[in-house]
Scaffold this motif. Structure first.
Motif, PDB file in Angstrom:
ATOM      1  N   ALA A  30       0.974  -1.263   0.099  1.00 30.78           N
ATOM      2  CA  ALA A  30       0.042  -0.179  -0.061  1.00 30.78           C
ATOM      3  C   ALA A  30       0.636   1.358   0.013  1.00 30.78           C
ATOM      4  CB  ALA A  30      -1.025   0.156   1.270  1.00 30.78           C
ATOM      5  N   ALA A  31       2.057   1.323   0.643  1.00 31.02           N
ATOM      6  CA  ALA A  31       3.035   2.448   0.543  1.00 31.02           C
ATOM      7  C   ALA A  31       3.818   2.672  -0.745  1.00 31.02           C
ATOM      8  CB  ALA A  31       3.871   2.141   1.779  1.00 31.02           C
ATOM      9  N   THR A  32       3.674   1.530  -1.713  1.00 29.80           N
ATOM     10  CA  THR A  32       4.479   1.890  -2.749  1.00 29.80           C
ATOM     11  C   THR A  32       3.734   2.678  -3.793  1.00 29.80           C
ATOM     12  OG1 THR A  32       5.182  -0.652  -2.629  1.00 29.80           O
ATOM     13  CG2 THR A  32       5.477   0.351  -4.808  1.00 29.80           C
ATOM     14  N   GLU A  33       4.458   3.896  -4.362  1.00 31.90           N
ATOM     15  CA  GLU A  33       4.045   4.672  -5.135  1.00 31.90           C
ATOM     16  C   GLU A  33       4.044   4.387  -6.734  1.00 31.90           C
ATOM     17  OE1 GLU A  33       5.231   9.332  -6.359  1.00 31.90           O
ATOM     18  OE2 GLU A  33       6.428   8.475  -4.969  1.00 31.90           O
ATOM     19  N   SER A  34       2.974   4.562  -7.230  1.00 29.57           N
ATOM     20  CA  SER A  34       2.828   4.228  -8.664  1.00 29.57           C
ATOM     21  C   SER A  34       4.118   4.823  -9.392  1.00 29.57           C
ATOM     22  CB  SER A  34       1.547   4.595  -9.389  1.00 29.57           C
ATOM     23  OG  SER A  34       1.187   4.412 -10.541  1.00 29.57           O
ATOM     24  N   CYS A  35       4.522   3.939 -10.361  1.00 30.60           N
ATOM     25  CA  CYS A  35       5.616   4.632 -11.113  1.00 30.60           C
ATOM     26  C   CYS A  35       5.015   5.486 -12.377  1.00 30.60           C
ATOM     27  CB  CYS A  35       6.453   3.642 -11.801  1.00 30.60           C
ATOM     28  SG  CYS A  35       5.987   2.275 -12.904  1.00 30.60           S
ATOM     29  N   ASP A  36       3.836   5.335 -12.980  1.00 29.96           N
ATOM     30  CA  ASP A  36       3.208   6.013 -14.030  1.00 29.96           C
ATOM     31  C   ASP A  36       2.533   7.137 -13.784  1.00 29.96           C
ATOM     32  OD1 ASP A  36       1.454   4.073 -13.183  1.00 29.96           O
ATOM     33  OD2 ASP A  36       0.715   3.724 -15.195  1.00 29.96           O
ATOM     34  N   ILE A  37       1.910   7.179 -12.502  1.00 27.21           N
ATOM     35  CA  ILE A  37       1.140   8.234 -11.632  1.00 27.21           C
ATOM     36  C   ILE A  37       1.813   8.717 -10.446  1.00 27.21           C
ATOM     37  CG2 ILE A  37      -1.230   9.023 -11.296  1.00 27.21           C
ATOM     38  CD1 ILE A  37      -2.336   6.637 -12.872  1.00 27.21           C
ATOM     39  N   PRO A  38       3.001   9.744 -10.501  1.00 32.09           N
ATOM     40  CA  PRO A  38       3.696   9.998  -9.235  1.00 32.09           C
ATOM     41  C   PRO A  38       2.448  10.258  -8.202  1.00 32.09           C
ATOM     42  CG  PRO A  38       4.573  10.691 -11.034  1.00 32.09           C
ATOM     43  CD  PRO A  38       3.262  10.380 -11.797  1.00 32.09           C
ATOM     44  N   ASP A  39       2.843  10.261  -6.959  1.00 28.59           N
ATOM     45  CA  ASP A  39       2.195  10.659  -5.808  1.00 28.59           C
ATOM     46  C   ASP A  39       1.032   9.897  -5.511  1.00 28.59           C
ATOM     47  OD1 ASP A  39       4.201  12.442  -5.078  1.00 28.59           O
ATOM     48  OD2 ASP A  39       3.209  14.007  -6.506  1.00 28.59           O
ATOM     49  N   THR A  40       0.859   8.720  -6.402  1.00 25.40           N
ATOM     50  CA  THR A  40      -0.687   8.022  -5.877  1.00 25.40           C
ATOM     51  C   THR A  40      -0.086   6.570  -5.142  1.00 25.40           C
ATOM     52  OG1 THR A  40      -0.407   7.001  -8.037  1.00 25.40           O
ATOM     53  CG2 THR A  40      -1.880   9.354  -7.736  1.00 25.40           C
ATOM     54  N   TYR A  41      -1.017   5.953  -4.685  1.00 25.65           N
ATOM     55  CA  TYR A  41      -0.517   4.643  -3.949  1.00 25.65           C
ATOM     56  C   TYR A  41      -1.977   3.938  -4.327  1.00 25.65           C
ATOM     57  CZ  TYR A  41       2.907   7.628  -1.936  1.00 25.65           C
ATOM     58  OH  TYR A  41       3.931   8.549  -1.912  1.00 25.65           O
TER      59      TYR A  41
END
Length: 82
Positions: A60-71
């Motif tokens: 859950a704490a991993t940030e999306s690589c294609d949409i920054p600042d989203t989890y």
């Protein structure tokens, strides 16, 4: 093996694997197949050091690589029958 929802590209698989591999007690984490809306990860860990709750929190704490600042990632768990 856990199932993770919210995957949108192969880069997400790499980010989740890196995040989980950095948690104390996790010996290995690798995607078990290609990127899909729900992807599987094979995880080897020491249950004396890390629990499933910490693994779920790491996903859950991993940030999306294609949409920054989203989890967007969530571990899919089986619902218990009543």
């Amino acid at each position: 093996t856990i199932k993770v929802g919210g995957i949108t590209c192969a880069g997400n698989l790499v980010e989740i694997s890196k995040k989980l591999s950095g948690i104390d007690g996790i010996k290995s984490c690798a995607a078990a197949g290609p990127a899909a809306a729900v992807s599987k990860f094979d995880i080897t860990y020491d249950p004396a050091v890390v629990g499933m709750e910490q693994i779920i929190a790491g996903v859950a704490a991993t940030e999306s690589c294609d949409i920054p600042d989203t989890y967007p990632f969530k571990v899919k768990t089986k619902k218990k029958a009543d």
